[in-house]
Design an enzyme around this catalytic site. Structure first.
Site, short mmCIF file in Angstrom:
data_model
loop_
_atom_site.label_atom_id
_atom_site.label_comp_id
_atom_site.label_asym_id
_atom_site.label_seq_id
_atom_site.Cartn_x
_atom_site.Cartn_y
_atom_site.Cartn_z
CG HIS A 19 -1.92 -1.01 1.37
ND1 HIS A 19 -2.12 -1.75 2.52
CD2 HIS A 19 -2.85 -1.45 0.48
CE1 HIS A 19 -3.12 -2.59 2.34
NE2 HIS A 19 -3.58 -2.44 1.10
CE LYS A 43 -11.02 -7.18 2.64
NZ LYS A 43 -9.90 -6.30 2.25
NE ARG A 94 -3.29 -7.52 -4.20
CZ ARG A 94 -4.06 -7.81 -3.18
NH1 ARG A 94 -3.54 -8.02 -2.00
NH2 ARG A 94 -5.36 -7.93 -3.33
CB SER A 132 -4.19 -6.45 5.08
OG SER A 132 -3.90 -5.19 4.54
O1 PNS Z 1 -9.03 -2.82 0.83
P1 PNS Z 1 -10.39 -3.28 0.35
O2 PNS Z 1 -11.13 -4.01 1.44
O3 PNS Z 1 -10.31 -4.08 -0.93
O4 PNS Z 1 -11.18 -1.92 0.00
C1 PNS Z 1 -12.48 -1.97 -0.56
C2 PNS Z 1 -13.18 -0.62 -0.38
C3 PNS Z 1 -13.26 -0.24 1.10
C4 PNS Z 1 -12.42 0.45 -1.15
C5 PNS Z 1 -14.61 -0.77 -0.99
O5 PNS Z 1 -15.31 -1.77 -0.31
C6 PNS Z 1 -15.39 0.55 -0.94
O6 PNS Z 1 -15.23 1.38 -1.81
N1 PNS Z 1 -16.26 0.70 0.12
C7 PNS Z 1 -17.05 1.91 0.30
C8 PNS Z 1 -18.51 1.69 -0.18
C9 PNS Z 1 -18.57 1.83 -1.70
O7 PNS Z 1 -18.46 2.91 -2.24
N2 PNS Z 1 -18.73 0.68 -2.38
C10 PNS Z 1 -18.66 0.66 -3.85
C11 PNS Z 1 -19.99 0.65 -4.50
S1 PNS Z 1 -20.78 -0.94 -4.34
#
Ligand code: PNS
Length: 170
Positions: A19, A43, A94, A132
């Site tokens: 990150h 999660k 990745r 992570s």
């Molecule tokens: O590190 P991650 O868990 O892959 O991150 C995913 C994250 C937090 C970026 C994604 O779940 C997110 O954007 N969550 C906020 C809610 C949202 O806007 N969802 C997208 C539309 S369904």
């Protein structure tokens, strides 16, 4: 010309060296990067660190980057980006396995906020395998984490994992 602001969203539970590499590289491409800790509903309930702790861990690793700030937000990414006048979302890719999910998210975010583009940076080869979740798994086996986590956060990370291993509350 107005500032070109990009958002780097994620769970960051915890922020890894992979990150941090994306944060450093994207900070050279935009005037300002906002790293934002958000909730991934898949999660939820599984996070090792609270939102405030994750923000603090990222802040400690990005102190030297003057155009990087760290925030948290519990709503939609597309709405947050609009409120911050961001022109792009930055994501690290990745492997091919990341692509399908990230492609879908990029399209959904642009559907909700048509001004918002997603820019993918390929992960550096040394971090392609890193996540992570993998770091948390390794933490349970006392593996040297210096290739995986920013050095500033290793002691606190290991303390938390040890506590969990001993059956205490995180
Ligand atoms: O590190 P991650 O868990 O892959 O991150 C995913 C994250 C937090 C970026 C994604 O779940 C997110 O954007 N969550 C906020 C809610 C949202 O806007 N969802 C997208 C539309 S369904």
């Amino acid at each position: 010309m107005s500032e070109r602001i990009a958002i780097y969203p994620g769970s960051f539970d915890p922020v890894t060296s992979g990150h941090l590499d994306i944060i450093r590289r994207s900070s050279k491409l935009f005037d300002k990067i906002i790293v934002v800790v958000m909730t991934n509903h898949k999660k939820q309930g599984l996070y090792t660190f609270s939102v405030d702790e994750r923000v603090d861990l990222i802040r400690r690793c990005t102190k030297d980057l003057s155009n990087v700030s760290v925030d948290s937000y519990m709503g939609l990414l597309a709405d947050y980006a609009k409120a911050k006048n961001a022109v792009a979302v930055v994501k690290g890719l990745r492997a091919g396995s990341d692509f399908e999910y990230e492609f879908q998210m990029a399209l959904i975010n642009r559907k909700i906020n048509p001004d918002l583009d997603t820019m993918f940076l390929t992960s550096d080869h040394q971090f392609v395998y890193l996540s992570s979740s993998v770091v948390k798994e390794l933490g349970h086996y006392n593996v040297d984490l210096s290739d995986f986590l920013p050095e500033q956060i290793i002691p606190d990370f290991q303390t938390r994992i040890n506590k969990i291993r001993q059956g205490g509350n995180p």
